[in-house]
Design a protein around this motif. Structure first.
Motif, PDB file in Angstrom:
ATOM      1  N   GLU A  88       5.662   9.103   6.544  1.00 46.17           N
ATOM      2  CA  GLU A  88       5.839  10.227   6.119  1.00 46.17           C
ATOM      3  C   GLU A  88       6.555  11.199   7.185  1.00 46.17           C
ATOM      4  O   GLU A  88       7.566  11.240   7.203  1.00 46.17           O
ATOM      5  CB  GLU A  88       5.845  11.014   4.671  1.00 46.17           C
ATOM      6  N   ASN A 138       1.322  -1.376   0.256  1.00 53.43           N
ATOM      7  CA  ASN A 138       0.123   0.211   0.214  1.00 53.43           C
ATOM      8  C   ASN A 138       1.026   1.408   0.409  1.00 53.43           C
ATOM      9  O   ASN A 138       0.803   2.088  -0.675  1.00 53.43           O
ATOM     10  CB  ASN A 138      -0.341   0.105   1.160  1.00 53.43           C
ATOM     11  N   LEU A 139       1.858   1.247   0.591  1.00 47.82           N
ATOM     12  CA  LEU A 139       3.402   2.683   0.671  1.00 47.82           C
ATOM     13  C   LEU A 139       3.909   2.137   0.022  1.00 47.82           C
ATOM     14  O   LEU A 139       4.243   3.750  -1.021  1.00 47.82           O
ATOM     15  CB  LEU A 139       3.268   2.417   1.488  1.00 47.82           C
ATOM     16  N   ASN A 176      -2.865   2.311  14.799  1.00 55.56           N
ATOM     17  CA  ASN A 176      -3.994   2.383  13.886  1.00 55.56           C
ATOM     18  C   ASN A 176      -4.489   1.676  13.007  1.00 55.56           C
ATOM     19  O   ASN A 176      -5.937   2.011  12.433  1.00 55.56           O
ATOM     20  CB  ASN A 176      -3.582   3.880  13.006  1.00 55.56           C
ATOM     21  N   ALA A 215      -6.985   4.349   7.240  1.00 57.30           N
ATOM     22  CA  ALA A 215      -6.001   5.005   7.944  1.00 57.30           C
ATOM     23  C   ALA A 215      -5.098   5.684   7.315  1.00 57.30           C
ATOM     24  O   ALA A 215      -5.551   4.828   5.460  1.00 57.30           O
ATOM     25  CB  ALA A 215      -5.287   3.915   9.034  1.00 57.30           C
ATOM     26  N   ASP A 216      -4.992   6.956   7.129  1.00 57.81           N
ATOM     27  CA  ASP A 216      -4.113   7.844   6.265  1.00 57.81           C
ATOM     28  C   ASP A 216      -2.541   6.832   6.471  1.00 57.81           C
ATOM     29  O   ASP A 216      -1.736   8.117   6.832  1.00 57.81           O
ATOM     30  CB  ASP A 216      -3.796   9.167   6.405  1.00 57.81           C
ATOM     31  N   LEU A 217      -1.319   5.288   6.277  1.00 51.96           N
ATOM     32  CA  LEU A 217      -0.718   5.375   6.075  1.00 51.96           C
ATOM     33  C   LEU A 217       0.045   6.026   5.567  1.00 51.96           C
ATOM     34  O   LEU A 217       1.439   6.088   6.051  1.00 51.96           O
ATOM     35  CB  LEU A 217      -1.175   4.062   5.978  1.00 51.96           C
ATOM     36  N   LYS A 218       0.181   6.509   4.228  1.00 45.82           N
ATOM     37  CA  LYS A 218       1.480   7.593   4.125  1.00 45.82           C
ATOM     38  C   LYS A 218       1.312   8.081   4.418  1.00 45.82           C
ATOM     39  O   LYS A 218       2.409   8.655   4.759  1.00 45.82           O
ATOM     40  CB  LYS A 218       0.703   7.686   2.300  1.00 45.82           C
ATOM     41  N   THR A 219       0.903   9.130   5.339  1.00 50.78           N
ATOM     42  CA  THR A 219       0.894  10.472   6.250  1.00 50.78           C
ATOM     43  C   THR A 219       1.962   9.658   7.221  1.00 50.78           C
ATOM     44  O   THR A 219       2.697  10.549   7.547  1.00 50.78           O
ATOM     45  CB  THR A 219      -0.310  11.531   6.296  1.00 50.78           C
ATOM     46  N   LEU A 220       0.712   9.315   8.138  1.00 50.04           N
ATOM     47  CA  LEU A 220       1.381   8.870   8.730  1.00 50.04           C
ATOM     48  C   LEU A 220       3.152   8.225   8.769  1.00 50.04           C
ATOM     49  O   LEU A 220       3.831   8.334   9.581  1.00 50.04           O
ATOM     50  CB  LEU A 220       1.141   7.623   9.422  1.00 50.04           C
ATOM     51  N   ASP A 273      -7.491   1.106   4.559  1.00 46.94           N
ATOM     52  CA  ASP A 273      -7.844   1.639   3.832  1.00 46.94           C
ATOM     53  C   ASP A 273      -8.980   3.571   4.611  1.00 46.94           C
ATOM     54  O   ASP A 273      -9.098   4.007   4.201  1.00 46.94           O
ATOM     55  CB  ASP A 273      -9.469   1.017   3.665  1.00 46.94           C
TER      56      ASP A 273
END
Length: 264
Positions: A168, A91-92, A188, A161-166, A159
């Motif tokens: 980064e 996903n990332l 999360n 959770a905003d894993l990409k923002t977390l 889906d």
């Protein structure tokens, strides 16, 4: 108010019908274990499970249950240590591979267990030569079987959770990738991880075909063996197994609510 939503009475009727669908067989099984041949009611059959004199007859069940619990632990470890990190990575870092990965993970649900065993038999022949024929080796097959169910549970949390923002944000603060996954991302998606673990445990405790065809003694195969001599003990153990899964579901629900309160 949503006009498309069913009315309160309709929801109650649906809830009662669904509840009866599950409750009636369970209640019938319970009454079967406590009712004597003369119509009397007694918990003697339940007490006999812990009677040393009757321990030899039900010993296969205890052995199979112990093997299934070990298998559940190993299968959950496969889900948490292999599947979940791989899903996070896809996903990332590799979002374009997500459709292909999802297809591969969901594929086992479309393959009958008996066909799966035919393909796994040569593999388990080599596993038996290298790792032995211990029942715990079934976790490799069970890890494949639970993939579709665990994937859906974990993916729903990913889906949400905003894993990409977390990720980064954590990386910009100097955290390594193992720290990001364990201390930032995993909390999360904890609800999905817990749900995937529960489903894995339920699948392991209820699986029969693979264990039977590969000649391994687990909880379900032991129930079939003991049932030929005592029809009541397997029914009691089945109710206890369902109660165990229900308690796990309550624990997971409570942990998920606590997680949402902590984040709010």
């Amino acid at each position: 108010m949503n006009r498309l939503a069913p009315s309160r009475a309709t929801r109650w009727i649906i809830g009662i019908l669904v509840g009866a669908f599950f409750a009636v067989p369970l209640l019938s099984t319970f009454l079967y274990t406590v009712r004597g041949k003369d119509g009397s009611w007694s918990f003697d059959r339940w007490a006999a499970l812990f009677d040393p004199a009757a321990s030899a007859a039900i010993k296969p069940i205890w052995t199979g249950l112990g093997n299934s619990l070990v298998l559940a632990v190993v299968t959950v470890a496969i889900v948490l240590l292999l599947l979940a990190p791989t899903m996070i990575l896809v996903n990332l870092r590799f979002p374009k591979l997500k459709p292909f990965f999802e297809f591969a993970v969901l594929l086992p649900i479309s393959i009958p267990a008996i066909v799966l065993v035919v393909g796994l038999a040569p593999i388990y022949l080599q596993i038996g030569r290298t790792l032995g024929t211990g029942t715990w080796t079934l976790a490799f097959a069970y890890g494949i079987t639970v993939l579709p169910f665990a994937f859906r549970s974990i993916q729903a949390s990913i889906d949400a959770a905003d894993l990409k923002t977390l990720a980064e944000a954590a990386r910009s603060l100097g955290a390594s990738w193992p720290v990001v996954v364990v201390k930032v991302l995993a909390p999360n998606i904890r609800q999905g991880l817990l749900a995937g673990s529960l489903i894995s445990i339920a699948v392991v405790l209820g699986e029969f075909t693979i264990a039977s065809l590969l000649n391994r003694q687990v909880f379900q195969t032991a129930l079939v063996v003991v049932q030929k001599q005592d029809a009541y003990a397997p029914a009691i153990f089945t109710l206890l197994a369902l109660l165990f899964c229900f308690l796990l579901l309550l624990v997971i629900g409570r942990a998920a609510r606590g997680n949402r309160k902590a984040r709010s």
